[in-house]
Design an enzyme around this catalytic site. Structure first.
Site, mmCIF file in Angstrom:
data_model
loop_
_atom_site.group_PDB
_atom_site.id
_atom_site.type_symbol
_atom_site.label_atom_id
_atom_site.label_comp_id
_atom_site.label_asym_id
_atom_site.label_seq_id
_atom_site.Cartn_x
_atom_site.Cartn_y
_atom_site.Cartn_z
ATOM 1 N N ILE A 154 45.252 49.543 35.097
ATOM 2 C CA ILE A 154 46.176 49.118 36.146
ATOM 3 C C ILE A 154 47.405 50.023 36.062
ATOM 4 C CG2 ILE A 154 47.555 47.201 37.041
ATOM 5 C CD1 ILE A 154 44.446 46.858 37.255
ATOM 6 N N LEU A 155 47.605 50.807 37.103
ATOM 7 C CA LEU A 155 48.700 51.782 37.085
ATOM 8 C C LEU A 155 50.057 51.099 37.099
ATOM 9 C CD1 LEU A 155 47.292 54.343 39.650
ATOM 10 C CD2 LEU A 155 47.779 54.795 37.241
ATOM 11 N N ASN A 156 50.139 50.021 37.889
ATOM 12 C CA ASN A 156 51.417 49.331 38.030
ATOM 13 C C ASN A 156 51.145 47.836 38.165
ATOM 14 O OD1 ASN A 156 53.750 48.092 39.073
ATOM 15 N ND2 ASN A 156 54.442 50.004 40.014
ATOM 16 N N GLU A 193 41.195 45.366 47.658
ATOM 17 C CA GLU A 193 40.139 44.601 48.312
ATOM 18 C C GLU A 193 39.475 43.591 47.380
ATOM 19 O OE1 GLU A 193 38.944 48.383 49.852
ATOM 20 O OE2 GLU A 193 38.559 47.486 51.794
ATOM 21 N N GLN A 195 49.213 43.115 45.293
ATOM 22 C CA GLN A 195 47.999 43.371 46.067
ATOM 23 C C GLN A 195 47.027 42.204 45.954
ATOM 24 O OE1 GLN A 195 46.118 46.358 47.153
ATOM 25 N NE2 GLN A 195 47.796 47.743 47.160
ATOM 26 N N LYS A 239 40.265 52.358 38.569
ATOM 27 C CA LYS A 239 39.234 51.895 39.510
ATOM 28 C C LYS A 239 39.803 51.432 40.848
ATOM 29 C CE LYS A 239 35.486 50.147 36.671
ATOM 30 N NZ LYS A 239 34.934 48.853 36.216
HETATM 31 MO MO1 MOS Z 1 40.219 48.919 54.046
HETATM 32 S S1 MOS Z 1 39.308 47.459 55.179
HETATM 33 O O1 MOS Z 1 39.026 50.104 53.771
HETATM 34 O O2 MOS Z 1 41.537 49.449 54.952
#
Ligand code: MOS
Length: 739
Positions: free
Chosen positions: A629-631, A705, A638, A701
């Site tokens: 995790i970068l940040n 989403e 997110q 990674k």
């Molecule tokens: Mo995302 S749905 O690939 O912006």
């Protein structure tokens, strides 16, 4: 040397955003700007017989009304309209001809000296149509579905394993059902907007609300036959997008059309209502059939998705193959079907495919657990698999088991009473549900350029976007560590098509990709700088090799003896250099011999008013394994945001079509419900430690989403546990609950 990577740095663009200094596509001003407003079709299928713009043209301040009859030239082949992420088919061409493909289609562009005048005049344009009857009902057309094969699928469709049908029929315990996800619209805060600046000399500068400036640039050049050096597309900030800005939408080409017609700068901002005709998550029926032995061993997994698309394009994402990949199961079968309807083409939205498909899978797993009388979490443990089942590959890393463990612990899952309706508090029924989340850990070819100047400042540039995800910030952190400079000495340039290569910002691939492009460019900057540093007269680093030294605080320092150091500024001054510049691409090693995924475990608590059926999601724990995790701060935001969208998907979001007119009825955010502050209670995000030495050198990674996948299922499962009512059609509203 990592002092920035992995720390919860606040957004470097935060101040600019909250003070209004950050400018969005519709906010760039130039003298002589003309304003556009759209006239959109009121029918969903047919032809324009006649457009009468005379009344509109009579309004003082109106400059022109462009239609398919009088517009400037546009390309007449499909290929010119294909953007980087276009699905198979024939892309919609705005204002191209008299054909109407969907309700809300732009059919005229009114240009005026003021926006209010343009909008008023647009209301005066009258249109006669030759109407045809639109067909927009997915369920009614389900038997017309065709099965997608091969290339039509944007993501690969895994092969079936063994005879799943037979294995299902022979299973001790079977569960089969349809799960339904309605059309949802992205509804980002920022409206679609483009400001096209007529620079003269054939040059255009286009500020567009997009997730991919280079994609839009190529598209505009294709559609209008413009030279690429004459079109520059910028998007320094985007007020949310969620996938809606991946393809070029019609605000940009129409604003360019107006600019070319009038040889003048043009702004076009769509209304919220008009945005419903752009793109959306396709309504999808997920049919799941899972068979198991009575001890919970999975025997068969069959997943068939039936989704809507437009008549003109075949949009599809991977809804199904997560099902057989995730759990140990010897027999699996997938199919993806599409139904063509008289609607705009759907597009990517918030973990496309997975958000919908895994909703079906994880709901079905819950129902199976119930039929088996096994705790839902225990069923996941029993069917846990250390390899990707579809391709029979090991993972680059996979800490899903730790997600289950840490998530369950933080949630208190062991206190769950298994029977539905067995937990309550006053007049509220309490339900606890869980689900698994999965997404691909994608990485793409990116390039980045670093320009280090002798004053100790580095500019880092890449054409990528920051759609609110924190890209500016993580780019700063990576560059700071890789160059040994404080973050204040780094400035980031992005969202400009003239910068080094970037695909659209999507798929949660940007953090891994742009970080490695920066790391590679920084390596080259350091290498050149080191050569200069050892050549400084009486250099304290003399005799050392590049690998003997490291960077920090603007200096090259011996790893052995930190008193041996040469400031970058000295090295550059002695060499008479005022800048060092390098551009590099990602050059990722091929890791196709491993499965690459991020995972999560989601635990949700709902409280349901037994008399009214009102559902509150009072607690969510999301435990995520997504590599390095970068940040932690921006990553946490997110995931939190994604969980909120998962709550929206479960309980609120739904675009309803009046099939008589083929039109979205609730095309506004008064009637398209989204979660508000009052709907959100406690959301706990856990990042499970996941070291990945294979996927890429930094072990990144990507997040984003993964945060939404599984959330709707966890909530639906919790609602069942609370009430004993299984609602398979999202969103779960009061009327469907009927306690
Ligand atoms: Mo995302 S749905 O690939 O912006």
């Amino acid at each position: 040397m990592a002092t920035q990577i992995g720390t919860p740095v606040s957004r470097v663009d935060g101040h600019a955003k909250v003070t209004g200094a950050a400018k969005y596509a519709g906010e760039f001003n130039v003298p002589g700007l003309a304003y556009g407003a759209l006239v959109t079709s009121t029918i969903a299928k047919g032809r324009i017989a006649r457009i009468d713009a005379s009344k509109a043209l009579g309004v003082e301040g109106v400059i022109a009304v462009l239609t398919h009859e009088n517009r400037p030239k546009m390309a007449d082949d499909d290929r010119s309209y294909k953007d980087d992420v276009a699905p198979e088919g024939s892309p919609f061409r705005p204002l191209y001809n008299a054909n109407i493909l969907f309700s809300g289609q732009p059919i005229a562009l009114v240009l005026a000296e003021e926006w209010e005048i343009a909008r008023f005049a647009a209301s005066l344009v009258t249109v006669d149509y030759e109407r045809q009857t639109p067909v927009t009902d997915l369920y009614r057309e389900r038997n017309q579905a065709f099965t997608l094969e091969g290339d039509a699928f944007a993501m690969s469709l895994a092969k079936p394993r063994s005879d799943a049908r037979k294995a299902f029929a022979a299973s001790d315990v079977r569960h089969q059902a349809d799960y339904f996800i309605p059309v949802e619209h992205h509804n980002p805060m920022e409206l679609y907007a483009a400001t096209v600046i007529w620079e003269g000399g054939g040059k255009l500068t286009v500020y567009d609300k997009t997730q991919g400036v280079q994609n839009v640039q190529r598209y505009l050049c294709g559609v209008f036959g413009l030279k690429s050096e004459n079109v520059r597309v910028l998007s320094p900030f985007a007020g949310g997008a969620f996938g809606s800005g991946l393809r070029p939408e019609f605000e940009a080409p129409l604003a360019v059309l107006g600019a070319l017609a009038m040889k003048r700068s043009v702004r076009l901002v769509l209304t919220r209502q008009q945005m419903y005709a752009l793109c959306y998550r396709p309504a999808t029926i997920e049919n799941l059939a899972i068979g198991a032995k009575s001890d919970g061993t999975l025997e068969a997994m069959m997943h068939e998705a039936t989704a809507m698309t437009s008549r003109h394009e075949a949009f599809a994402r991977n809804d199904t193959t997560w099902s057989g990949a995730l759990y140990k199961c010897p027999n699996a079968k997938y199919s993806h079907k599409l139904v063509r309807l008289d609607l705009p083409t759907p597009c990517d939205m918030r973990a496309p495919g997975a958000a919908t498909g895994v909703y079906g899978l994880e709901s079905a797993m819950d129902e199976l657990a119930l039929a088996l009388d096994i705790d839902p979490l225990e069923l996941r443990y029993r069917s846990y698999c250390d390899r990707d089942q579809n391709e029979d590959l090991p993972f680059t890393s996979n800490e899903l088991r730790e997600c289950y463990r840490q998530g369950a612990k933080a949630f208190g899952w062991e206190k769950r009473k298994p029977e539905p309706r067995s937990m309550r508090e006053g007049k509220e029924l309490i339900g606890w549900g869980m689900a698994t989340g999965v997404w691909e850990a994608l990485q793409m070819e990116f390039a980045a350029r670093i320009t280090l100047t002798a004053n100790g400042h580095a500019e880092v540039s890449c054409a990528t976007s920051d759609i609110g995800t924190g890209t500016y910030t993580i780019m700063t952190q990576v560059a700071a560590d890789m160059l040994g400079l404080p973050p204040e000495s780094i400035s980031i340039k992005l969202g400009d098509s003239s910068l080094p290569h970037s695909p659209v910002e999507g798929g949660s691939w940007t953090a891994a990709s742009v970080s490695h492009a920066i790391a590679n460019a920084a390596h080259d900057v350091r290498a050149e700088l080191f050569d200069l540093a050892v050549k400084v007269p009486a250099s304290p680093l003399a005799g050392l090799t590049f690998d003997d030294a490291t960077v920090g605080e603007g200096m090259f320092v011996s790893k052995e003896d930190s008193s041996r150091a040469v400031p970058f500024a000295d090295a550059m001054r002695h060499a008479g250099r005022d800048r060092i510049e390098h551009e590099r691409s990602t050059d990722f090693k091929d890791v196709s011999n491993c499965a690459r995924n991020v995972h999560s475990a989601i635990f949700a608590e709902v409280k349901v008013d037994e008399e009214l059926g009102v559902i509150r999601v009072t607690r969510v724990v999301s435990a995520v394994a997504a590599g390095r995790i970068l940040n932690p701060k921006t990553a946490h935001s997110q995931i939190m945001g994604s969980v909120v969208w998962g709550i929206g998907m479960a309980l609120h979001e739904e675009s309803l079509i009046d099939h008589r007119f083929g039109r979205f009825m609730n095309a506004n955010i008064a009637e398209y419900h989204i979660p508000t502050n009052a709907d959100i209670y406690d959301i706990k995000v856990i990042f499970v430690d996941e070291r990945d030495a294979i996927i890429n050198p930094l072990g990144i990674k990507g997040v984003g989403e993964i945060g939404i996948v599984g959330v709707a299922a966890a909530i639906a499962n919790a609602v069942y546990h609370a009430t004993g009512k299984r609602v398979r059609d999202l969103p779960i509203t009061l009327d469907k609950l009927q306690l």
